[in-house]
Scaffold this active site. Structure first.
Site, PDB file in Angstrom:
ATOM      1  N   TRP A 102      -5.233  -7.039   5.950  1.00  0.00           N
ATOM      2  CA  TRP A 102      -3.937  -7.064   5.261  1.00  0.00           C
ATOM      3  C   TRP A 102      -2.806  -6.642   6.188  1.00  0.00           C
ATOM      4  O   TRP A 102      -1.672  -7.108   6.050  1.00  0.00           O
ATOM      5  CB  TRP A 102      -3.969  -6.220   3.986  1.00  0.00           C
ATOM      6  CG  TRP A 102      -4.745  -6.909   2.903  1.00  0.00           C
ATOM      7  CD1 TRP A 102      -5.937  -6.530   2.375  1.00  0.00           C
ATOM      8  CD2 TRP A 102      -4.401  -8.134   2.234  1.00  0.00           C
ATOM      9  NE1 TRP A 102      -6.364  -7.431   1.425  1.00  0.00           N
ATOM     10  CE2 TRP A 102      -5.435  -8.425   1.323  1.00  0.00           C
ATOM     11  CE3 TRP A 102      -3.330  -9.016   2.323  1.00  0.00           C
ATOM     12  CZ2 TRP A 102      -5.419  -9.561   0.507  1.00  0.00           C
ATOM     13  CZ3 TRP A 102      -3.313 -10.154   1.504  1.00  0.00           C
ATOM     14  CH2 TRP A 102      -4.347 -10.406   0.607  1.00  0.00           C
ATOM     15  N   ASP A 172       1.536   0.223   2.766  1.00  0.00           N
ATOM     16  CA  ASP A 172       1.032  -0.704   1.756  1.00  0.00           C
ATOM     17  C   ASP A 172      -0.118  -0.006   1.028  1.00  0.00           C
ATOM     18  O   ASP A 172      -1.246   0.009   1.506  1.00  0.00           O
ATOM     19  CB  ASP A 172       0.536  -1.993   2.437  1.00  0.00           C
ATOM     20  CG  ASP A 172      -0.151  -2.932   1.457  1.00  0.00           C
ATOM     21  OD1 ASP A 172      -0.194  -2.625   0.251  1.00  0.00           O
ATOM     22  OD2 ASP A 172      -0.659  -3.979   1.917  1.00  0.00           O
ATOM     23  N   LYS A 196      -4.729  -3.476  -9.053  1.00  0.00           N
ATOM     24  CA  LYS A 196      -5.931  -2.651  -8.793  1.00  0.00           C
ATOM     25  C   LYS A 196      -5.854  -1.367  -9.621  1.00  0.00           C
ATOM     26  O   LYS A 196      -6.570  -1.217 -10.598  1.00  0.00           O
ATOM     27  CB  LYS A 196      -6.087  -2.370  -7.309  1.00  0.00           C
ATOM     28  CG  LYS A 196      -6.306  -3.682  -6.503  1.00  0.00           C
ATOM     29  CD  LYS A 196      -5.525  -3.659  -5.261  1.00  0.00           C
ATOM     30  CE  LYS A 196      -5.447  -4.933  -4.466  1.00  0.00           C
ATOM     31  NZ  LYS A 196      -6.402  -5.974  -4.563  1.00  0.00           N
TER      32      LYS A 196
END
Ligand code: PMP
Length: 360
Positions: A102, A172, A196
């Site tokens: 990511w 992040d 999530k």
């Protein structure tokens, strides 16, 4: 019905109590004869829902008053663009640490808007992946900010502490926000896609220090401009109202659980159970340096790759869903976010033990 445990990396399991409440008030919210989804975002009832969600998030994360909380569109990837669009103009340059896949994707977006300096990449030693040590980082002295991804969802890597850097720290936290206590004041900006630990997909949350607002590049789309979003209480345009409402219900649930410290203790129990089982097994292996193992995304390989599809089919038959690892890593991944009960992890371990012994 046998319980089903969903180990998907996201959209992920939501607390059952939250879904039941949402179901119960879905058609007739608080006796208004209509759904919360049907209210205007400007209606005082929805504004109250929105403000309560923000208040509870501030409480849960102990967010200082000099930070704005924005409820944005576009998920995690939206922020891969919004962060550089809003911040890179300070000096034209930003530092990015690569901890996994990511981080790489965030860099691809940032490069469109300014100069990106990659300070270091994660490494592989003796078959184990780890995060490059701080003294090996090639930091620039004129970066607008330092970006990193403390929990790499795909790779199952988590950085236990915030890095020490002299420029604003941007993180992040898509896959580990609200999973453990953090000191928000150490960050310039935190962002997270919701699907999530927060709620439904589509929403992203941005927590940004006041002095970092107001520096957007001219080309920044208005809905990504932190100044505009902040001036309009995240309602510059129509926000994803249902996701915002449900996020608010998840925040209430978390407070009922005893807050972030209490859920952190539970997350430690769950991940310790699973890693200890893997470490004591000859059949399963985790390939991350122990100090960088994620508490949210536990990756593991079977001794024999050929057995992967059997493992997944039999796990599903037992109600243990979505264990397939990301294609770039292979093997398995058990995402055990806040809503996963300890019983779910125990059921997975029981199944793994039987599968290894060929006794399912
Ligand atoms: N960052 C991280 C750490 C993620 O795990 C994800 C999605 N799994 C993203 C960013 C991208 O989020 P989205 O799909 O909401 O754009």
């Amino acid at each position: 019905m046998k319980p089903v445990y969903n180990f998907c990396a996201g959209p992920a399991m939501l607390p059952v109590a939250v879904m039941k409440k949402a179901q119960q008030e879905f058609v007739n919210w608080q006796n208004h004869g209509m759904s919360i989804m049907e209210f205007s975002h400007r209606d005082k009832h929805f504004v109250d829902v929105a403000k309560t969600a923000e208040k509870n998030l501030r409480l849960l994360m102990n967010i200082p008053d000099n930070y704005k909380v924005l409820f944005c569109h576009g998920g995690g990837r939206g922020q891969f663009s919004a962060v550089p669009l809003n911040l890179i103009g300070l000096t034209g340059k930003a530092d990015y640490l690569i901890t996994g896949s990511w981080s790489d994707s965030a860099i691809s977006e940032a490069q469109k808007y300014g100069e990106v300096n990659v300070v270091a990449r994660s490494y592989k030693k003796n078959g184990l992946t780890g995060i490059a040590p701080r003294d090996s980082w090639n930091l620039s002295d004129d970066a607008s900010y330092f970006h990193y991804c403390p929990n790499e969802t795909v790779d199952g890597i988590e950085m236990p502490n915030e890095p020490q850097v002299s420029v604003p720290l941007v993180a992040d936290l898509s896959s580990n926000i609200l999973s453990k206590v953090i000191d928000v004041s150490k960050y310039g900006l935190i962002y997270a896609g919701a699907q999530k630990n927060i709620g439904p997909s589509g929403l992203s949350i941005v927590i940004v220090r006041d002095d970092l607002i107001g520096h957007a590049l001219d080309v920044t789309p208005s809905i990504f401009d932190y100044q505009k979003m902040s001036d309009h209480d995240s309602m510059y345009n129509t926000p994803p109202t249902f996701a915002w409402y449900l996020a608010g219900e998840v925040f209430k649930w978390l407070l009922d659980q005893g807050g972030v410290a209490a859920i952190e203790a539970k997350n430690k129990i769950k991940s310790d159970l699973l890693y200890n089982f893997i470490d004591n097994s000859d059949y399963y292996a985790n390939k991350v340096e122990p100090q960088y193992r994620s508490r949210m995304n536990v990756t593991f390989q079977l001794q024999d790759e050929v057995a992967n599809s059997d493992f997944l089919a039999q796990a599903e038959a037992q109600g243990l869903m979505a264990l397939k690892g990301h294609r770039s890593v292979g093997g398995m991944r058990a995402s055990i976010y806040n809503a996963m009960p300890v019983e779910g992890v125990q059921s997975l371990i029981d199944f793994m033990a039987k599968f290894a012994a060929r006794a399912v």
